[in-house]
Design a protein around this motif. Structure first.
Motif, short mmCIF file in Angstrom:
data_model
loop_
_atom_site.label_atom_id
_atom_site.label_comp_id
_atom_site.label_asym_id
_atom_site.label_seq_id
_atom_site.Cartn_x
_atom_site.Cartn_y
_atom_site.Cartn_z
N ARG A 95 9.96 10.96 -3.91
CA ARG A 95 10.18 12.27 -3.75
C ARG A 95 9.58 13.76 -3.16
NH1 ARG A 95 12.87 10.63 -8.57
NH2 ARG A 95 11.48 12.43 -10.12
N GLU A 96 8.86 13.64 -4.46
CA GLU A 96 7.75 15.36 -3.87
C GLU A 96 7.33 15.37 -2.00
OE1 GLU A 96 7.24 17.73 -5.96
OE2 GLU A 96 8.77 17.23 -7.28
N ARG A 97 7.12 13.65 -1.60
CA ARG A 97 5.99 13.74 -0.41
C ARG A 97 7.51 13.64 0.65
NH1 ARG A 97 1.71 15.80 -1.39
NH2 ARG A 97 0.00 14.62 -2.82
N GLY A 98 8.31 13.75 -0.28
CA GLY A 98 10.17 13.96 1.30
C GLY A 98 9.75 12.51 1.95
N CYS A 99 9.60 11.39 1.37
CA CYS A 99 9.67 10.20 2.29
C CYS A 99 10.66 10.00 2.15
CB CYS A 99 8.85 9.30 1.78
SG CYS A 99 7.31 9.56 0.86
N GLY A 100 11.26 10.24 3.61
CA GLY A 100 12.88 9.25 3.32
C GLY A 100 13.23 7.90 4.19
N SER A 101 11.88 7.39 4.72
CA SER A 101 12.51 6.35 5.01
C SER A 101 10.96 5.22 4.24
CB SER A 101 11.71 5.79 6.81
OG SER A 101 11.70 4.57 7.03
N VAL A 102 11.26 4.09 3.81
CA VAL A 102 10.23 3.69 3.09
C VAL A 102 10.75 2.15 2.35
CG1 VAL A 102 9.03 3.43 0.43
CG2 VAL A 102 10.55 5.59 0.52
N THR A 103 9.60 1.59 2.95
CA THR A 103 9.13 0.24 3.15
C THR A 103 8.95 -0.48 1.45
OG1 THR A 103 9.32 -0.41 5.51
CG2 THR A 103 8.86 -2.32 4.31
N PHE A 104 9.35 -1.38 0.67
CA PHE A 104 9.35 -2.04 -0.23
C PHE A 104 9.13 -2.94 0.16
CE2 PHE A 104 11.73 2.08 -1.66
CZ PHE A 104 11.60 2.14 -2.63
N VAL A 105 7.32 -3.26 -0.51
CA VAL A 105 7.21 -4.37 0.07
C VAL A 105 7.02 -6.10 -1.24
CG1 VAL A 105 5.01 -5.87 0.54
CG2 VAL A 105 5.43 -4.10 1.05
N VAL A 106 8.01 -6.25 -1.54
CA VAL A 106 8.80 -7.28 -2.33
C VAL A 106 7.06 -8.48 -2.08
CG1 VAL A 106 10.73 -9.21 -3.79
CG2 VAL A 106 10.67 -7.23 -2.83
N THR A 107 6.46 -8.52 -2.87
CA THR A 107 5.09 -9.78 -2.57
C THR A 107 5.46 -11.03 -3.22
OG1 THR A 107 4.35 -8.93 -5.01
CG2 THR A 107 3.98 -7.56 -2.85
N GLY A 108 6.17 -10.81 -4.38
CA GLY A 108 6.63 -12.87 -4.87
C GLY A 108 7.55 -13.35 -4.69
N GLU A 109 6.99 -14.83 -4.22
CA GLU A 109 7.95 -16.01 -3.56
C GLU A 109 8.51 -14.79 -2.33
OE1 GLU A 109 10.91 -17.13 -6.97
OE2 GLU A 109 9.61 -16.50 -7.97
N ASP A 110 7.39 -15.01 -1.04
CA ASP A 110 8.29 -14.74 0.02
C ASP A 110 9.22 -13.74 -0.20
OD1 ASP A 110 5.61 -15.94 1.32
OD2 ASP A 110 7.06 -17.54 1.42
N GLY A 111 9.29 -12.96 -0.81
CA GLY A 111 9.74 -11.71 -1.02
C GLY A 111 11.24 -11.83 -1.77
#
Length: 235
Positions: A127-143
């Motif tokens: 929030r503080e960095r104003g990130c408008g686009s974020v990719t969440f990497v779901v690491t376990g079990e190939d996502g």
């Protein structure tokens, strides 16, 4: 906030900002390592690299997945690590999914590593960095790991400013395949308290930022939000 939830195999380009989620157990362990005094964590590409770094820096703490092994000082278990004295130490960590995911997005402008134990601090930094686009990497079990996806979705909602009840997300994680395997002792190098420790919401007040330092990707705690520091595109 535009949030994408991808498994490691689905990563095709460097995102502007990435949150790499490994609840059970890499980044819960990383948070505990910082809480026990570690200065930094080097995210290793292979077990051979861990042993090579250990041979050149005997005071570093070599950590791996699975059962104890010659040349390694610790295993990937928060229950086993929580009593360690890591004051001022460097940890070298290699795990099956978490460290792999972080290295896969090393070219992003902002890389955060997260689990439930640092969820709010991670969301706050986004929030503080104003990130408008974020990719969440779901690491376990190939996502497909339910615990990682639940945590990623919870952080995304909190980062977007939504008042979100964590209970349902924690229940999903508690019912995950990883939680069952840890509870049943299927995964070696574990402690009976590991699942409970991985599900402690906001146990720690810091986020964890990974950045290139020399030849390595290095993870550090980020307890404050200084004016200068890691940033990300608002687009």
């Amino acid at each position: 906030m535009d949030a994408r939830f991808l498994g490691i195999p689905e990563l095709t380009d460097a995102p502007s900002a990435a949150v790499v989620v490994d609840v059970m157990r890499a980044f819960t362990v990383a948070a505990w390592a910082f809480a026990r005094g570690a200065e930094k964590i080097v995210l290793a590409e292979s077990l051979d690299q861990v042993l090579d770094l250990k041979s050149r820096h005997p005071d570093w703490v070599a950590l791996k997945d699975g059962p104890p092994a010659a040349g390694f000082d610790a295993v990937n278990s928060p229950g086993l690590l929580r009593s360690a004295d890591l004051g001022g130490r460097t940890v070298v960590q290699k795990t099956t999914a978490g460290t792999v995911g972080a290295l896969a997005v090393k070219d992003a402008s902002l890389v955060l590593c997260a689990g439930f134990v640092v969820a709010e601090a991670t969301a706050r930094l986004l929030r503080e960095r104003g990130c408008g686009s974020v990719t969440f990497v779901v690491t376990g079990e190939d996502g497909r790991a339910e615990e990682d996806l639940a945590c990623a979705q919870y952080i995304a909602r909190r980062a977007a400013g939504a008042g979100t009840d964590a209970a349902g997300f924690l229940r999903r994680a508690a019912g995950s395949r990883a939680a069952a395997e840890l509870t049943e002792g299927v995964r070696q190098g574990s402690h009976p308290d590991d699942v409970a420790l991985c599900l402690e919401l906001d146990r720690f007040p810091f986020a964890m930022v990974a950045e290139p330092e020399g030849a390595h990707m290095v993870l550090r705690p980020f307890p404050a939000l200084p004016v200068s520091g890691p940033g990300c595109s608002s687009g």
